[in-house]
Design a protein around this motif. Structure first.
Motif, PDB file in Angstrom:
ATOM      1  N   MET A   1     -21.510  34.539   4.835  1.00 14.00           N
ATOM      2  CA  MET A   1     -20.306  35.091   3.239  1.00 14.00           C
ATOM      3  C   MET A   1     -22.073  34.892   1.888  1.00 14.00           C
ATOM      4  SD  MET A   1     -18.012  37.225   4.051  1.00 14.00           S
ATOM      5  CE  MET A   1     -16.973  37.167   2.466  1.00 14.00           C
ATOM      6  N   LYS A   2     -21.767  35.584   2.113  1.00 17.48           N
ATOM      7  CA  LYS A   2     -22.730  35.217   0.343  1.00 17.48           C
ATOM      8  C   LYS A   2     -22.496  34.821  -0.678  1.00 17.48           C
ATOM      9  CE  LYS A   2     -27.064  34.399   1.163  1.00 17.48           C
ATOM     10  NZ  LYS A   2     -28.055  33.253   0.430  1.00 17.48           N
ATOM     11  N   SER A   3     -21.273  33.573  -0.727  1.00 17.77           N
ATOM     12  CA  SER A   3     -20.341  33.328  -1.579  1.00 17.77           C
ATOM     13  C   SER A   3     -20.276  32.291  -2.013  1.00 17.77           C
ATOM     14  CB  SER A   3     -18.933  34.167  -1.130  1.00 17.77           C
ATOM     15  OG  SER A   3     -17.854  33.281  -2.195  1.00 17.77           O
ATOM     16  N   LEU A   4     -20.458  31.311  -2.929  1.00 16.53           N
ATOM     17  CA  LEU A   4     -20.479  29.894  -3.246  1.00 16.53           C
ATOM     18  C   LEU A   4     -19.387  29.536  -3.378  1.00 16.53           C
ATOM     19  CD1 LEU A   4     -22.855  27.953  -3.262  1.00 16.53           C
ATOM     20  CD2 LEU A   4     -23.249  28.432  -6.201  1.00 16.53           C
ATOM     21  N   PHE A   5     -19.282  28.364  -3.470  1.00 12.32           N
ATOM     22  CA  PHE A   5     -18.300  27.597  -2.716  1.00 12.32           C
ATOM     23  C   PHE A   5     -18.835  26.600  -4.215  1.00 12.32           C
ATOM     24  CE2 PHE A   5     -13.904  26.021  -1.121  1.00 12.32           C
ATOM     25  CZ  PHE A   5     -12.990  26.943  -1.609  1.00 12.32           C
ATOM     26  N   ARG A   6     -17.918  26.558  -5.449  1.00  8.29           N
ATOM     27  CA  ARG A   6     -17.677  25.521  -6.554  1.00  8.29           C
ATOM     28  C   ARG A   6     -15.976  24.344  -6.092  1.00  8.29           C
ATOM     29  NH1 ARG A   6     -21.613  25.046 -10.277  1.00  8.29           N
ATOM     30  NH2 ARG A   6     -23.699  26.531  -8.889  1.00  8.29           N
ATOM     31  N   LEU A   7     -16.997  23.198  -6.481  1.00 12.69           N
ATOM     32  CA  LEU A   7     -15.675  22.865  -6.865  1.00 12.69           C
ATOM     33  C   LEU A   7     -15.552  22.004  -8.823  1.00 12.69           C
ATOM     34  CD1 LEU A   7     -15.860  19.432  -3.960  1.00 12.69           C
ATOM     35  CD2 LEU A   7     -14.572  21.579  -4.653  1.00 12.69           C
ATOM     36  N   LEU A   8     -14.938  21.730  -9.254  1.00  9.01           N
ATOM     37  CA  LEU A   8     -14.297  21.033  -9.956  1.00  9.01           C
ATOM     38  C   LEU A   8     -14.243  19.793 -10.468  1.00  9.01           C
ATOM     39  CD1 LEU A   8     -13.133  23.562 -13.151  1.00  9.01           C
ATOM     40  CD2 LEU A   8     -15.743  22.966 -13.252  1.00  9.01           C
ATOM     41  N   ALA A   9     -14.524  18.513 -11.147  1.00  4.43           N
ATOM     42  CA  ALA A   9     -14.765  17.319 -11.759  1.00  4.43           C
ATOM     43  C   ALA A   9     -13.422  17.053 -11.830  1.00  4.43           C
ATOM     44  CB  ALA A   9     -15.456  16.520 -11.240  1.00  4.43           C
ATOM     45  N   VAL A  10     -11.788  17.459 -12.044  1.00 10.06           N
ATOM     46  CA  VAL A  10     -10.959  17.389 -13.076  1.00 10.06           C
ATOM     47  C   VAL A  10     -10.214  16.065 -13.584  1.00 10.06           C
ATOM     48  CG1 VAL A  10      -8.687  18.699 -13.462  1.00 10.06           C
ATOM     49  CG2 VAL A  10     -11.293  19.700 -12.388  1.00 10.06           C
ATOM     50  N   ALA A  11      -9.836  16.129 -14.506  1.00 11.29           N
ATOM     51  CA  ALA A  11      -8.929  14.834 -14.436  1.00 11.29           C
ATOM     52  C   ALA A  11      -7.830  15.191 -14.640  1.00 11.29           C
ATOM     53  CB  ALA A  11     -10.362  14.166 -16.227  1.00 11.29           C
ATOM     54  N   PHE A 104     -10.661  32.193 -13.545  1.00  5.15           N
ATOM     55  CA  PHE A 104     -11.571  31.441 -12.560  1.00  5.15           C
ATOM     56  C   PHE A 104     -11.400  31.626 -11.031  1.00  5.15           C
ATOM     57  CE2 PHE A 104     -10.850  27.231 -14.749  1.00  5.15           C
ATOM     58  CZ  PHE A 104     -11.971  26.955 -14.528  1.00  5.15           C
ATOM     59  N   GLY A 105     -10.515  33.355 -11.351  1.00  2.00           N
ATOM     60  CA  GLY A 105     -10.540  34.303  -9.715  1.00  2.00           C
ATOM     61  C   GLY A 105     -12.157  34.573  -9.831  1.00  2.00           C
ATOM     62  N   LEU A 106     -12.399  35.203 -10.893  1.00  4.97           N
ATOM     63  CA  LEU A 106     -14.328  35.653 -10.935  1.00  4.97           C
ATOM     64  C   LEU A 106     -15.339  34.996 -10.274  1.00  4.97           C
ATOM     65  CD1 LEU A 106     -14.105  36.435 -14.997  1.00  4.97           C
ATOM     66  CD2 LEU A 106     -13.235  38.399 -12.928  1.00  4.97           C
ATOM     67  N   VAL A 107     -14.398  33.433 -10.158  1.00  5.37           N
ATOM     68  CA  VAL A 107     -15.854  33.074  -9.294  1.00  5.37           C
ATOM     69  C   VAL A 107     -15.479  33.000  -7.385  1.00  5.37           C
ATOM     70  CG1 VAL A 107     -16.563  30.583  -8.879  1.00  5.37           C
ATOM     71  CG2 VAL A 107     -16.151  31.094 -11.289  1.00  5.37           C
ATOM     72  N   ASP A 108     -14.882  33.356  -7.437  1.00  9.44           N
ATOM     73  CA  ASP A 108     -14.740  33.681  -5.890  1.00  9.44           C
ATOM     74  C   ASP A 108     -14.927  35.363  -5.220  1.00  9.44           C
ATOM     75  OD1 ASP A 108     -13.286  31.530  -5.927  1.00  9.44           O
ATOM     76  OD2 ASP A 108     -11.329  32.780  -6.332  1.00  9.44           O
ATOM     77  N   PHE A 109     -15.893  36.478  -6.675  1.00  8.60           N
ATOM     78  CA  PHE A 109     -15.988  37.439  -5.868  1.00  8.60           C
ATOM     79  C   PHE A 109     -16.597  37.049  -5.177  1.00  8.60           C
ATOM     80  CE2 PHE A 109     -12.962  39.045  -8.913  1.00  8.60           C
ATOM     81  CZ  PHE A 109     -12.880  40.696  -8.227  1.00  8.60           C
ATOM     82  N   PRO A 110     -16.900  37.472  -3.578  1.00  7.05           N
ATOM     83  CA  PRO A 110     -17.924  37.515  -2.928  1.00  7.05           C
ATOM     84  C   PRO A 110     -19.477  38.233  -3.449  1.00  7.05           C
ATOM     85  CG  PRO A 110     -16.812  39.377  -1.631  1.00  7.05           C
ATOM     86  CD  PRO A 110     -15.677  38.473  -2.805  1.00  7.05           C
ATOM     87  N   PHE A 111     -20.563  37.960  -2.979  1.00  5.02           N
ATOM     88  CA  PHE A 111     -21.804  38.349  -3.325  1.00  5.02           C
ATOM     89  C   PHE A 111     -22.399  38.711  -4.851  1.00  5.02           C
ATOM     90  CE2 PHE A 111     -20.074  40.623   0.512  1.00  5.02           C
ATOM     91  CZ  PHE A 111     -20.680  39.756   2.220  1.00  5.02           C
ATOM     92  N   ALA A 112     -21.563  38.264  -5.151  1.00 10.48           N
ATOM     93  CA  ALA A 112     -22.250  37.986  -6.233  1.00 10.48           C
ATOM     94  C   ALA A 112     -23.034  37.064  -7.065  1.00 10.48           C
ATOM     95  CB  ALA A 112     -20.633  36.816  -7.519  1.00 10.48           C
TER      96      ALA A 112
END
Length: 219
Positions: A1-11, A104-112
């Motif tokens: 899956m060409k979908s990049l998973f990202r984390l946020l450092a959140v406080a 933030f759901g926009l970041v989840d789209f595959p092949f973006a």
């Protein structure tokens, strides 16, 4: 899956206030930093390094207590704890933040995106910064994006070399509409499940496989 998973450092927002308070009253602060990954995962290494730097720069007044491997609950539970001030920091997937900031759901789209350079340009640019700017009103402060990697499918049935190979496989996915619809489009049988339950489900063969970044699979 060409979908990049990202984390946020959140406080939590109260953590931002406590940083200023340290400079004023000189009292020690202990930051509870929770995340889902195991202690041998790069995220955990990053938390440990952050702890070292923070202790050095604060003269030992600020200390980090790490809680890896979902010890403080799943991402939604940790998100609530951040907002309530019970927990001070986390490294959640952007996916989990879509519940409070829908965009933030926009970041989840595959092949973006096709590579890390494109992903960096997307999230370090106007879109990513606009998303971050929406969090303070929800009681969270984002310190920055953190790469988790492109997602890979593993399973106990057969190699996946083309989209058709996914047909009929029970694949654990993040409880998120985009992930569910993506795997349905490939005619797989997606099973939404919290990450902490994945290992047991694989062991019991409740699912045939899963999809995650390589570092998560390896750890």
């Amino acid at each position: 899956m060409k979908s990049l998973f990202r984390l946020l450092a959140v406080a939590g927002f109260s953590f931002g206030l406590s940083v200023a308070a340290v400079a004023q009253d000189g009292q020690e602060r202990v930051i509870r930093f929770g995340h889902l990954n195991n202690a041998d995962h790069p995220v955990s290494f990053g938390v440990k390094r952050f702890s070292e730097l923070l202790a050095a720069k604060s003269g030992g007044k600020m200390k980090v207590q790490e809680f890896p491997a979902s010890q403080l609950g799943n991402e939604m539970q940790q998100q609530s704890a951040l907002q309530g001030g019970v927990q001070q920091m986390s490294a959640p997937a952007t996916t989990s933040l879509a519940g409070i900031v829908q965009e933030f759901g926009l970041v989840d789209f595959p092949f973006a995106v096709a590579n890390f350079a494109q992903a960096d340009a997307l999230l370090d640019g106007p879109l990513g910064q606009t998303l971050i700017a929406k969090l303070p009103e929800k009681g969270l402060v984002a310190l920055g994006y953190w790469d988790l990697g492109f997602r890979n499918v593993t399973n106990s049935k057969r190699p996946i070399t083309k989209p058709e190979d996914l047909e009929g496989l029970k694949i654990r996915v993040i409880p998120n509409p985009v992930f569910l619809e993506t795997f349905k489009a490939f005619k797989a049988n997606p099973v939404p499940m919290p990450f902490a339950e994945l290992y047991g489900a694989l062991e019991a063969k409740a699912v045939d496989g899963q999809e995650n970044p390589f570092a998560v699979i390896q750890s």
